[in-house]
Design a protein around this motif. Structure first.
Motif, PDB file in Angstrom:
ATOM      1  N   ALA A  25       0.869  -1.175   0.000  1.00  0.00           N
ATOM      2  CA  ALA A  25       0.000   0.000   0.000  1.00  0.00           C
ATOM      3  C   ALA A  25       0.903   1.222   0.000  1.00  0.00           C
ATOM      4  CB  ALA A  25      -0.913  -0.015   1.213  1.00  0.00           C
TER       5      ALA A  25
ATOM      6  N   ASN B 243      -0.047   4.326   2.404  1.00  0.00           N
ATOM      7  CA  ASN B 243       0.411   4.375   3.793  1.00  0.00           C
ATOM      8  C   ASN B 243       1.736   3.649   3.997  1.00  0.00           C
ATOM      9  OD1 ASN B 243      -0.732   1.783   3.797  1.00  0.00           O
ATOM     10  ND2 ASN B 243      -2.660   2.588   4.586  1.00  0.00           N
TER      11      ASN B 243
ATOM     12  N   ARG C 219       3.372   0.748   3.287  1.00  0.00           N
ATOM     13  CA  ARG C 219       3.545  -0.512   4.008  1.00  0.00           C
ATOM     14  C   ARG C 219       3.396  -1.703   3.073  1.00  0.00           C
ATOM     15  NH1 ARG C 219      -1.293  -3.047   5.579  1.00  0.00           N
ATOM     16  NH2 ARG C 219      -3.078  -1.984   4.667  1.00  0.00           N
TER      17      ARG C 219
ATOM     18  N   LYS D 171       1.900  -5.437   2.434  1.00  0.00           N
ATOM     19  CA  LYS D 171       0.729  -6.188   2.895  1.00  0.00           C
ATOM     20  C   LYS D 171       1.124  -7.625   3.227  1.00  0.00           C
ATOM     21  CE  LYS D 171      -2.657  -3.434   0.404  1.00  0.00           C
ATOM     22  NZ  LYS D 171      -3.707  -3.420  -0.614  1.00  0.00           N
ATOM     23  N   HIS D 172       0.282  -8.233   4.031  1.00  0.00           N
ATOM     24  CA  HIS D 172       0.613  -9.569   4.530  1.00  0.00           C
ATOM     25  C   HIS D 172       0.745 -10.604   3.420  1.00  0.00           C
ATOM     26  CE1 HIS D 172      -3.766  -9.915   4.083  1.00  0.00           C
ATOM     27  NE2 HIS D 172      -3.500 -11.175   3.862  1.00  0.00           N
ATOM     28  N   ASN D 173       0.000 -10.408   2.306  1.00  0.00           N
ATOM     29  CA  ASN D 173       0.030 -11.444   1.261  1.00  0.00           C
ATOM     30  C   ASN D 173       1.421 -11.580   0.628  1.00  0.00           C
ATOM     31  OD1 ASN D 173      -0.149  -8.994  -0.084  1.00  0.00           O
ATOM     32  ND2 ASN D 173      -1.703  -9.662  -1.546  1.00  0.00           N
TER      33      ASN D 173
ATOM     34  N   GLN E 253      -0.916 -15.446  10.600  1.00  0.00           N
ATOM     35  CA  GLN E 253      -0.430 -14.645  11.719  1.00  0.00           C
ATOM     36  C   GLN E 253       1.041 -14.264  11.513  1.00  0.00           C
ATOM     37  OE1 GLN E 253      -2.178 -13.453  14.437  1.00  0.00           O
ATOM     38  NE2 GLN E 253      -0.320 -12.309  14.881  1.00  0.00           N
TER      39      GLN E 253
ATOM     40  N   VAL F  54       1.375 -11.683   8.779  1.00  0.00           N
ATOM     41  CA  VAL F  54       0.975 -10.356   9.274  1.00  0.00           C
ATOM     42  C   VAL F  54       2.125  -9.730  10.064  1.00  0.00           C
ATOM     43  CG1 VAL F  54      -0.535  -9.197  10.940  1.00  0.00           C
ATOM     44  CG2 VAL F  54      -1.513 -10.761   9.267  1.00  0.00           C
ATOM     45  N   GLU F  55       2.779 -10.527  10.890  1.00  0.00           N
ATOM     46  CA  GLU F  55       3.873  -9.999  11.716  1.00  0.00           C
ATOM     47  C   GLU F  55       5.076  -9.593  10.852  1.00  0.00           C
ATOM     48  OE1 GLU F  55       4.814 -12.641  15.024  1.00  0.00           O
ATOM     49  OE2 GLU F  55       2.692 -13.059  15.275  1.00  0.00           O
TER      50      GLU F  55
ATOM     51  N   GLU G 103       4.208  -6.417   8.930  1.00  0.00           N
ATOM     52  CA  GLU G 103       4.199  -5.216   9.762  1.00  0.00           C
ATOM     53  C   GLU G 103       5.623  -4.716  10.038  1.00  0.00           C
ATOM     54  OE1 GLU G 103       1.699  -3.482  12.695  1.00  0.00           O
ATOM     55  OE2 GLU G 103       2.985  -4.365  14.217  1.00  0.00           O
TER      56      GLU G 103
END
Lengths: 154, 162
Positions: free
Chosen positions: A42, A45, A47, A49-51, A133, A136-137, A140
């Motif tokens: 994205a 913002n 960052r 993404k988790h994918n 999970q 996502v970590e 991030e």
């Protein structure tokens, strides 16, 4: 002919960097994931993404060890060894420290094909929600770097 | 949660047919469509906005290898379940980002800065896979059955993000 020369050049330049890829991973080492789809980050913002960090079915998530390279060399590596062989355009990359990956319980495994700096994130659980999970970590913790426009080809 | 959401959820749970016959499925589909149309008329078409995003993703990622790493195409079953999921979201929940997943699922992502992210995946198999960081040091992940209404615990996690 030109493609063969390009392949030879990639192999030669790759092996010249062999010395900079020790088997052990330092905690502070930079690990980069090339992003080939705009759906994996994205930009608004800033960052990843988790994918971008969900593992493939073989549970070997392809990354590169880029601490020994400057920015232009990282882009060159991403274009030559990731994007071009797949017929894609390099959109960006997600950078994170090896320590972030290791702290989750995942493992880094040097896999010097197609390039001495290539590695895989391994040790993924088989349950999808646990994979999600971890993805996502990692996402991030990753820093998004959007690729500069490609230089004109000669 | 707005009054409209509460009313909608109550009406939906009372009117939804529990049967599995063709007639029951048609009735459920009609009720869902009616709610969708009503919300479109009175609440600036929120599900429509999200479904437009979903359609973009589906168009772009319905071919194999859309991510360059051998991703599966987003499946029709995942897409259809994703539409149902979006239509079931209460109007008080912010529109999520739609994220294609490399296994052909559709993901929804709510992000509100560092340590505040929640993700739900629909694969078209009647279950929702979720994971997130709900504030520093708080993680949540698991699987919930999806029967056309959003599980309460998922709504609670999403609300905690914002």
């Amino acid at each position: 002919m030109i493609q063969s020369l390009k392949t030879c050049w990639r192999i030669l330049t790759g092996f010249s960097e062999l010395r900079s890829a020790p088997a052990e991973f330092r905690a502070s080492e930079r690990i980069s994931r090339s992003l080939l789809s705009k759906r994996e980050y994205a930009a608004n913002n800033n960052r990843v993404k988790h994918n971008a960090f969900l593992p493939p079915p073989n549970l070997e998530h392809s990354v590169y060890r880029t601490s020994s390279l400057d920015d232009s060399a990282i882009w060159k590596l991403g274009r030559s060894y990731v994007a071009e062989p797949r017929g894609k355009t390099l959109k960006g990359r997600g950078d994170l420290r090896a320590s972030v990956i290791l702290d989750t319980g995942l493992t880094l495994n040097s896999d010097p094909a197609p390039h001495p700096l290539h590695a895989n994130i391994i040790g993924w659980p088989t349950d999808k929600h646990e994979q999600l999970q971890l993805a996502v970590e990692l996402a991030e913790a990753a820093s998004l770097v959007v690729a500069p426009a490609e230089p004109p080809s000669n | 949660m707005t009054c409209a959401d509460i009313a909608e959820q109550k009406i939906w749970s009372r009117t939804k047919s529990p049967g599995s016959s063709v007639e029951s499925q048609r009735l459920n589909s009609f009720i869902a469509r009616t709610f969708h149309d009503l919300r479109a008329a009175v609440s600036w078409n929120r599900p429509g906005d999200a479904i437009a995003l979903l359609n973009e993703v589906y168009d772009e990622c319905s071919e194999p290898d859309w991510n360059g790493y051998g991703a599966s195409p987003v499946s029709a079953a995942a897409y259809e379940e994703a539409v149902t999921f979006l239509n079931a979201l209460p109007a008080s929940v912010p529109i999520p980002e739609v994220v294609p997943e490399p296994d052909g699922s559709v993901g929804f992502e709510w992000w509100n800065g560092r340590h505040r992210i929640f993700t739900v995946m629909t694969a078209g198999n009647g279950s929702l896979v979720y994971a997130g960081i709900i504030g520093r040091g708080n993680k949540a992940h698991g699987i919930e059955a999806f029967d056309d209404s959003i599980p309460e615990n998922l709504l609670a996690y999403i609300n905690r993000i914002f």
